[in-house]
Design an enzyme around this catalytic site. Structure first.
Site, mmCIF file in Angstrom:
data_model
loop_
_atom_site.group_PDB
_atom_site.id
_atom_site.type_symbol
_atom_site.label_atom_id
_atom_site.label_comp_id
_atom_site.label_asym_id
_atom_site.label_seq_id
_atom_site.Cartn_x
_atom_site.Cartn_y
_atom_site.Cartn_z
ATOM 1 N N GLU A 17 -6.794 4.639 8.043
ATOM 2 C CA GLU A 17 -6.153 6.209 7.810
ATOM 3 C C GLU A 17 -7.577 6.228 7.287
ATOM 4 O O GLU A 17 -7.555 7.536 8.128
ATOM 5 C CB GLU A 17 -5.311 5.878 6.938
ATOM 6 C CG GLU A 17 -3.724 5.875 7.501
ATOM 7 C CD GLU A 17 -3.233 5.091 7.031
ATOM 8 O OE1 GLU A 17 -2.724 5.379 5.579
ATOM 9 O OE2 GLU A 17 -1.670 5.016 7.598
ATOM 10 N N GLU A 28 -4.815 -5.141 10.672
ATOM 11 C CA GLU A 28 -3.711 -3.774 11.350
ATOM 12 C C GLU A 28 -4.420 -3.268 12.572
ATOM 13 O O GLU A 28 -5.042 -2.256 12.668
ATOM 14 C CB GLU A 28 -3.869 -3.626 10.221
ATOM 15 C CG GLU A 28 -4.057 -3.736 9.119
ATOM 16 C CD GLU A 28 -2.888 -2.787 7.396
ATOM 17 O OE1 GLU A 28 -2.031 -2.695 7.103
ATOM 18 O OE2 GLU A 28 -3.860 -1.708 7.186
ATOM 19 N N GLY A 86 3.090 -0.966 3.723
ATOM 20 C CA GLY A 86 2.683 0.379 3.964
ATOM 21 C C GLY A 86 4.922 0.826 3.348
ATOM 22 O O GLY A 86 4.865 0.661 2.430
ATOM 23 N N GLY A 87 4.817 1.287 5.065
ATOM 24 C CA GLY A 87 6.202 2.191 4.708
ATOM 25 C C GLY A 87 7.523 0.751 3.930
ATOM 26 O O GLY A 87 8.417 1.524 3.057
ATOM 27 N N SER A 143 3.261 -2.240 10.692
ATOM 28 C CA SER A 143 5.615 -2.436 10.260
ATOM 29 C C SER A 143 6.115 -3.769 10.517
ATOM 30 O O SER A 143 6.535 -4.388 10.547
ATOM 31 C CB SER A 143 5.519 -1.794 12.117
ATOM 32 O OG SER A 143 5.232 -0.726 12.192
ATOM 33 N N GLY A 151 2.597 1.794 11.197
ATOM 34 C CA GLY A 151 3.771 3.430 10.802
ATOM 35 C C GLY A 151 4.220 3.811 11.942
ATOM 36 O O GLY A 151 5.145 5.037 11.687
ATOM 37 N N HIS A 184 -8.992 0.792 5.316
ATOM 38 C CA HIS A 184 -8.109 0.968 6.038
ATOM 39 C C HIS A 184 -7.950 1.987 7.108
ATOM 40 O O HIS A 184 -9.076 3.073 7.291
ATOM 41 C CB HIS A 184 -7.116 1.764 4.588
ATOM 42 C CG HIS A 184 -5.341 1.736 5.057
ATOM 43 N ND1 HIS A 184 -5.253 2.855 5.875
ATOM 44 C CD2 HIS A 184 -5.046 0.846 5.440
ATOM 45 C CE1 HIS A 184 -4.085 2.563 6.575
ATOM 46 N NE2 HIS A 184 -3.288 1.665 5.632
ATOM 47 N N LYS A 244 0.194 4.330 -0.437
ATOM 48 C CA LYS A 244 -0.324 5.428 0.194
ATOM 49 C C LYS A 244 -0.427 6.634 -0.132
ATOM 50 O O LYS A 244 -0.679 6.579 -2.065
ATOM 51 C CB LYS A 244 -0.250 5.778 1.533
ATOM 52 C CG LYS A 244 -0.120 4.066 2.407
ATOM 53 C CD LYS A 244 -0.326 4.867 3.952
ATOM 54 C CE LYS A 244 0.428 2.744 4.553
ATOM 55 N NZ LYS A 244 0.123 3.505 5.920
ATOM 56 N N ASN A 262 0.793 -0.879 -0.185
ATOM 57 C CA ASN A 262 0.287 -0.010 -0.350
ATOM 58 C C ASN A 262 0.740 1.006 -0.100
ATOM 59 O O ASN A 262 1.116 1.749 1.376
ATOM 60 C CB ASN A 262 -0.553 0.122 1.237
ATOM 61 C CG ASN A 262 -1.622 1.137 1.636
ATOM 62 O OD1 ASN A 262 -1.652 2.228 0.650
ATOM 63 N ND2 ASN A 262 -2.264 1.120 2.411
HETATM 64 P P1 PGA Z 1 2.691 -0.247 7.255
HETATM 65 O O1 PGA Z 1 1.245 0.634 6.814
HETATM 66 O O2 PGA Z 1 3.404 -1.347 6.140
HETATM 67 O O3 PGA Z 1 3.731 1.845 7.371
HETATM 68 O O4 PGA Z 1 2.376 0.419 9.166
HETATM 69 C C1 PGA Z 1 0.694 -0.486 6.604
HETATM 70 C C2 PGA Z 1 -0.976 -0.015 6.458
HETATM 71 O O5 PGA Z 1 -1.253 1.212 6.864
HETATM 72 O O6 PGA Z 1 -1.146 -0.742 5.041
#
Ligand code: PGA
Length: 253
Positions: free
Chosen positions: A99, A169, A236-237, A215, A175, A97, A11, A9
């Protein structure tokens, strides 16, 4: 046997150049496994969707949206329909998600409409659920995840349910560099599978893939994937760094 599934993802990151470069780098290094021993999807920002679909055209990496609107078409300024995503080459879409839940304030009811509209539009939704840190501290993880799943899947037929992936999640792990231990994640994943069996049936519960997100890195991917009910990873990251994401995909095989 559930095939492992890793989704990246992105983002609100990348641009027209880096999105294509990143997609190509991932495709080149996973050509022998993506779509074979592990399903892989990349979820770029909407505006780069077509570029990324083009960059992945000779690979078996799927593309997905980070969000979708539930109406089919019309005067909904700024929104994107399932049919548009499908037309642009998407197979998957994230719904709910964290966010979107916590920054954009999406409700379970809205997310439910998005899940349903995605399937009607020919997409495979990834329903994201997870508790806030305060909810975990108050021992409310089970209650919160149960509510998000029951409401998120409300009214969905057994047939439609076969299209759904769930991503657990924990919001406090997204993050932040903190991640749930494999045991903590497994506990919630197992609870989710039991809940889906109660809501639907054993077959659907056993077929359904449950991804962990929060993470995820190359160095914790393997341990997470070793858990019985963790079928894949929503990244994500770490999906923004080609080498890191490639290593995660390889760890999931
Ligand atoms: P992250 O994000 O791996 O940066 O923690 C995961 C996500 O929001 O899907």
């Amino acid at each position: 046997m559930r095939k492992p599934f890793v989704a990246g993802n992105w983002k609100m990151n990348t641009d027209s150049l880096t999105s294509v470069g990143l997609a190509r780098a991932v495709a080149d290094s996973t050509i022998d496994i993506a779509g074979e021993t592990v399903d892989v999807a990349i979820l770029p920002p909407f505006v780069y969707m077509c570029n990324v679909v083009g960059a992945l055209s000779t690979s078996h990496i799927a593309v997905g949206g980070q969000d979708v609107y539930f109406e089919q078409k019309g005067a909904f300024t700024g929104e994107i329909s399932a049919a548009m995503l499908k037309d642009a080459g998407c197979a998957y879409v994230l719904c709910g998600h964290s966010e979107r839940r916590h920054v954009i304030k999406e409700t379970d009811e809205l997310i439910n409409k998005k899940v349903s509209a995605s399937i009607s539009g020919g997409l495979l939704p990834i329903l994201c659920v997870g508790e806030l840190l305060d909810e975990r501290k108050a021992n409310k993880t089970g209650e919160v995840v149960k509510r998000q799943i029951e409401r998120g899947l409300a009214g969905l037929s057994e047939e439609k349910m076969l299209a759904v992936t769930i991503a657990y999640e924990p919001v406090w792990a997204i993050g932040t560099g903190l991640n749930a231990t494999p045991e903590q994640a497994q506990q919630v994943h197992s609870m989710i599978r039991i809940l889906v069996e109660k809501l639907y049936n054993k077959h659907i519960a056993e077929e359904m893939r449950i991804l962990y997100g929060g993470s995820v890195k190359a160095d914790n991917a393997k341990l997470l994937m070793e858990q019985a009910d963790i079928d894949g990873l929503l990244v994500g990251g770490a999906s923004l760094k080609a080498d890191e994401f490639i290593a995660i995909i390889k760890a999931a095989v």
